[in-house]
Write a protein that holds these residues in place. Structure first.
Motif, PDB file in Angstrom:
ATOM      1  N   ALA A  95       0.836  -1.205   0.000  1.00 60.03           N
ATOM      2  CA  ALA A  95       0.000   0.000   0.000  1.00 60.03           C
ATOM      3  C   ALA A  95       0.872   1.257   0.000  1.00 60.03           C
ATOM      4  O   ALA A  95       0.566   2.238  -0.699  1.00 60.03           O
ATOM      5  CB  ALA A  95      -0.932   0.002   1.202  1.00 60.03           C
ATOM      6  N   MET A  96       1.966   1.230   0.746  1.00 59.51           N
ATOM      7  CA  MET A  96       2.867   2.381   0.763  1.00 59.51           C
ATOM      8  C   MET A  96       3.545   2.544  -0.599  1.00 59.51           C
ATOM      9  O   MET A  96       3.741   3.670  -1.065  1.00 59.51           O
ATOM     10  CB  MET A  96       3.892   2.226   1.885  1.00 59.51           C
ATOM     11  CG  MET A  96       3.247   2.338   3.259  1.00 59.51           C
ATOM     12  SD  MET A  96       4.386   2.044   4.616  1.00 59.51           S
ATOM     13  CE  MET A  96       5.421   3.490   4.504  1.00 59.51           C
ATOM     14  N   HIS A  97       3.855   1.437  -1.223  1.00 58.13           N
ATOM     15  CA  HIS A  97       4.438   1.472  -2.563  1.00 58.13           C
ATOM     16  C   HIS A  97       3.438   2.089  -3.544  1.00 58.13           C
ATOM     17  O   HIS A  97       3.788   2.949  -4.358  1.00 58.13           O
ATOM     18  CB  HIS A  97       4.817   0.046  -2.981  1.00 58.13           C
ATOM     19  CG  HIS A  97       5.681  -0.024  -4.184  1.00 58.13           C
ATOM     20  ND1 HIS A  97       7.048   0.055  -4.122  1.00 58.13           N
ATOM     21  CD2 HIS A  97       5.371  -0.163  -5.484  1.00 58.13           C
ATOM     22  CE1 HIS A  97       7.539  -0.036  -5.336  1.00 58.13           C
ATOM     23  NE2 HIS A  97       6.547  -0.169  -6.181  1.00 58.13           N
ATOM     24  N   GLN A  98       2.171   1.668  -3.449  1.00 60.07           N
ATOM     25  CA  GLN A  98       1.130   2.223  -4.305  1.00 60.07           C
ATOM     26  C   GLN A  98       0.946   3.712  -4.028  1.00 60.07           C
ATOM     27  O   GLN A  98       0.716   4.497  -4.952  1.00 60.07           O
ATOM     28  CB  GLN A  98      -0.193   1.475  -4.105  1.00 60.07           C
ATOM     29  CG  GLN A  98      -1.328   1.970  -4.978  1.00 60.07           C
ATOM     30  CD  GLN A  98      -1.026   1.823  -6.458  1.00 60.07           C
ATOM     31  OE1 GLN A  98      -0.457   0.828  -6.885  1.00 60.07           O
ATOM     32  NE2 GLN A  98      -1.399   2.819  -7.253  1.00 60.07           N
ATOM     33  N   ALA A  99       1.057   4.098  -2.770  1.00 62.15           N
ATOM     34  CA  ALA A  99       0.948   5.515  -2.415  1.00 62.15           C
ATOM     35  C   ALA A  99       2.035   6.322  -3.120  1.00 62.15           C
ATOM     36  O   ALA A  99       1.783   7.437  -3.582  1.00 62.15           O
ATOM     37  CB  ALA A  99       1.047   5.690  -0.902  1.00 62.15           C
ATOM     38  N   GLY A 100       3.224   5.745  -3.214  1.00 62.82           N
ATOM     39  CA  GLY A 100       4.304   6.419  -3.936  1.00 62.82           C
ATOM     40  C   GLY A 100       3.948   6.626  -5.390  1.00 62.82           C
ATOM     41  O   GLY A 100       4.186   7.699  -5.957  1.00 62.82           O
ATOM     42  N   HIS A 101       3.342   5.615  -6.002  1.00 66.47           N
ATOM     43  CA  HIS A 101       2.890   5.763  -7.390  1.00 66.47           C
ATOM     44  C   HIS A 101       1.822   6.851  -7.496  1.00 66.47           C
ATOM     45  O   HIS A 101       1.838   7.659  -8.420  1.00 66.47           O
ATOM     46  CB  HIS A 101       2.304   4.441  -7.913  1.00 66.47           C
ATOM     47  CG  HIS A 101       3.329   3.421  -8.279  1.00 66.47           C
ATOM     48  ND1 HIS A 101       4.225   3.592  -9.306  1.00 66.47           N
ATOM     49  CD2 HIS A 101       3.595   2.206  -7.751  1.00 66.47           C
ATOM     50  CE1 HIS A 101       4.994   2.524  -9.404  1.00 66.47           C
ATOM     51  NE2 HIS A 101       4.640   1.665  -8.455  1.00 66.47           N
ATOM     52  N   SER A 102       0.898   6.854  -6.546  1.00 68.80           N
ATOM     53  CA  SER A 102      -0.190   7.832  -6.559  1.00 68.80           C
ATOM     54  C   SER A 102       0.330   9.259  -6.435  1.00 68.80           C
ATOM     55  O   SER A 102      -0.270  10.188  -6.963  1.00 68.80           O
ATOM     56  CB  SER A 102      -1.175   7.552  -5.422  1.00 68.80           C
ATOM     57  OG  SER A 102      -1.791   6.305  -5.607  1.00 68.80           O
ATOM     58  N   LEU A 103       1.446   9.408  -5.734  1.00 71.63           N
ATOM     59  CA  LEU A 103       2.049  10.727  -5.560  1.00 71.63           C
ATOM     60  C   LEU A 103       2.975  11.096  -6.715  1.00 71.63           C
ATOM     61  O   LEU A 103       3.561  12.170  -6.728  1.00 71.63           O
ATOM     62  CB  LEU A 103       2.829  10.785  -4.242  1.00 71.63           C
ATOM     63  CG  LEU A 103       1.991  10.686  -2.980  1.00 71.63           C
ATOM     64  CD1 LEU A 103       2.887  10.559  -1.758  1.00 71.63           C
ATOM     65  CD2 LEU A 103       1.077  11.898  -2.851  1.00 71.63           C
ATOM     66  N   GLY A 104       3.118  10.154  -7.659  1.00 71.26           N
ATOM     67  CA  GLY A 104       3.963  10.422  -8.812  1.00 71.26           C
ATOM     68  C   GLY A 104       5.439  10.271  -8.530  1.00 71.26           C
ATOM     69  O   GLY A 104       6.271  10.799  -9.256  1.00 71.26           O
TER      70      GLY A 104
END
Length: 116
Positions: A95-104
């Motif tokens: 989820a934290m990895h996905q959050a990084g993607h979401s933040l660009g």
């Protein structure tokens, strides 16, 4: 197994998965699981690590124990907690990895790091 039983089993798994995500939808519980990456900790140590009072951490630990995400070990009057397995932590890390993607953010994937 017939189609009806397979559907029932699949639905039960979906409902349980939703409960797991619900359990992890709390910042303090996520911080607790992250703090336990290095091994077991006592409530006081967890309290310092997550920036919450010991009673608040104890309440969250009780929920994580009921969900079988952490286990407790008693030593005298102290109680030490550790992750029961790596699965919940892996969900948090993903989820934290996905959050990084979401933040660009440029986020390297494990397979990219292994091959790079």
């Amino acid at each position: 197994m017939n189609a009806s039983l397979q559907t029932t089993s699949a639905e039960a798994h979906v409902e349980l998965a939703v409960e797991i995500f619900s359990m992890l939808a709390d910042a303090t519980r996520v911080r607790i699981l992250l703090a336990l990456r290095g091994g077991e900790l006592a409530v006081g140590e967890l309290s310092e690590a997550v920036g919450k009072t010991a009673p608040a951490v104890s309440q969250h630990l009780a929920k994580l124990r009921l969900a079988r995400m952490v286990v407790a070990r008693h030593e005298g009057t102290r109680v030490f907690y550790r992750r029961s397995d790596d699965h919940a932590l892996q969900l948090v890390l993903d989820a934290m990895h996905q959050a990084g993607h979401s933040l660009g953010l440029a986020v390297a994937h494990a397979e990219e790091r292994a091959n790079g």
